[in-house]
Scaffold this active site. Sequence first.
Site, mmCIF file in Angstrom:
data_model
loop_
_atom_site.group_PDB
_atom_site.id
_atom_site.type_symbol
_atom_site.label_atom_id
_atom_site.label_comp_id
_atom_site.label_asym_id
_atom_site.label_seq_id
_atom_site.Cartn_x
_atom_site.Cartn_y
_atom_site.Cartn_z
ATOM 1 N N GLY A 1 0.806 -1.210 0.000
ATOM 2 C CA GLY A 1 0.000 0.000 0.000
ATOM 3 C C GLY A 1 0.839 1.260 0.000
ATOM 4 C CB THR A 2 3.997 2.168 1.718
ATOM 5 O OG1 THR A 2 3.494 2.013 3.055
ATOM 6 C CG2 THR A 2 4.985 3.319 1.690
ATOM 7 C CG ASN B 1 -4.628 3.411 9.694
ATOM 8 O OD1 ASN B 1 -4.944 4.565 9.414
ATOM 9 N ND2 ASN B 1 -3.463 3.119 10.230
ATOM 10 N N GLY C 1 -2.756 -6.560 -0.231
ATOM 11 C CA GLY C 1 -3.201 -7.916 0.053
ATOM 12 C C GLY C 1 -3.191 -8.325 1.505
ATOM 13 C CG HIS C 2 -0.403 -6.800 4.719
ATOM 14 N ND1 HIS C 2 -0.416 -6.541 6.062
ATOM 15 C CD2 HIS C 2 -0.101 -5.635 4.112
ATOM 16 C CE1 HIS C 2 -0.129 -5.265 6.271
ATOM 17 N NE2 HIS C 2 0.066 -4.699 5.096
ATOM 18 C CB THR D 1 10.456 -10.376 -12.489
ATOM 19 O OG1 THR D 1 11.532 -10.222 -13.409
ATOM 20 C CG2 THR D 1 9.770 -11.709 -12.707
ATOM 21 C CB CYS E 1 3.083 2.484 10.291
ATOM 22 S SG CYS E 1 2.587 1.305 9.011
#
Length: 375
Positions: free
Chosen positions: A70-71, A150, A201-202, A240, A322
């Site tokens: 996200g960052t 959050n 995703g996490h 990649t 964070c």
Amino acid sequence: MSIYLDHAATTPVCGAAARAAYEVMTEGYGNPSSGYPLGKAAAKRRDADRTVIAGALGCLPEELFFTSCGTEGDNWAISAAVELNRRKGNHIVTTAIEHSAVLEPIKALQSKGFEVTWLKPDRAGRIDSQAVAEAVRPDTILVSMMLVNNEVGSILPVRAAADAIRAAGAPALLHVDAVQGFLKVPFTPKELGADFVTICGHKIRAPKGIGGLYIRKDLISRVKPLLLGGGQERGLRPGTEATPQIAAFAAAVEAWVPGTREHIREVKDYAADTLSAIGGVELISRGDAPHILALSMPAFSGESVVRALGEKGVYLSSGSACHRGRPSHVFEAMPLPPKLRFGALRVSFGPGSTREEVDTLAGLLADMTQRGSLL
């Protein structure tokens, strides 16, 4: 005993996501850029996974670009928006309760001469839509606003920001940090009026290290590459592709079955009622989103409560992960009595959370308040 109530920080990887990642790592491990069958199969799966995630987000697959987190998505969106509008104005609107992934790049822009309006929250962590309307000006080039906070779970007036941009005749692009909102709050980028939307995703039971950035289709050709290198992600995000993480991200999205959101909200509402009934525990915010609530134990520091509970195998937080022990800028921005800030705690829930876990937490907190000391 292990009770995990910090899903806003990160989530345990669900079985479907772990299996998908393992399958790609051990069987479908080809480089999607390779021209032989193993590589072509990897590219085909990557494209299918992108379609799954884009479908859940409500956008076209070609509007979704994979990132590492996200960052990264937040930083990319902010820099892209400012670059696109660099000759149209010098004003940015955001809120004082954004994630640090938005606050820090905007502070950096402010240090370079950009004018920033920082919208302040009310006591529950909400941002007033009228304040948003009044903040946007004809020279505003960017509005960056999270969908779900959050730390307190408030839903911010993103659609009102889009309307304000239009009403002011501003060239501003709208970036939405939807990391905490994706799959938990129904939305599409079009419904929000957003030009950029960040997800990761996490927070939904996929592994760490995978995220996504929605870029509105008609902006894509004008956005500069995030990095310089190969031609992956249509040249905008070279490197990649992390195909195991991408596969896990898609699997986690598919595992978010109907009723998941409702279950999480039911447990959270039960927790809000149960925990706020304990003497010595005060509710800061029930949270508009289904998975986050904020409370306080004013007689103790939030950090000390977190440590004491952790020693008992119960895991929650005193704010965003964070912050790493620093005071929460979100609670600092809210007009709260100092004692409530001092004892602030965040409890956040996921698909596996239960009422029984809440009852265990309630028992431990009640024991603390009755004894007047930590466990």
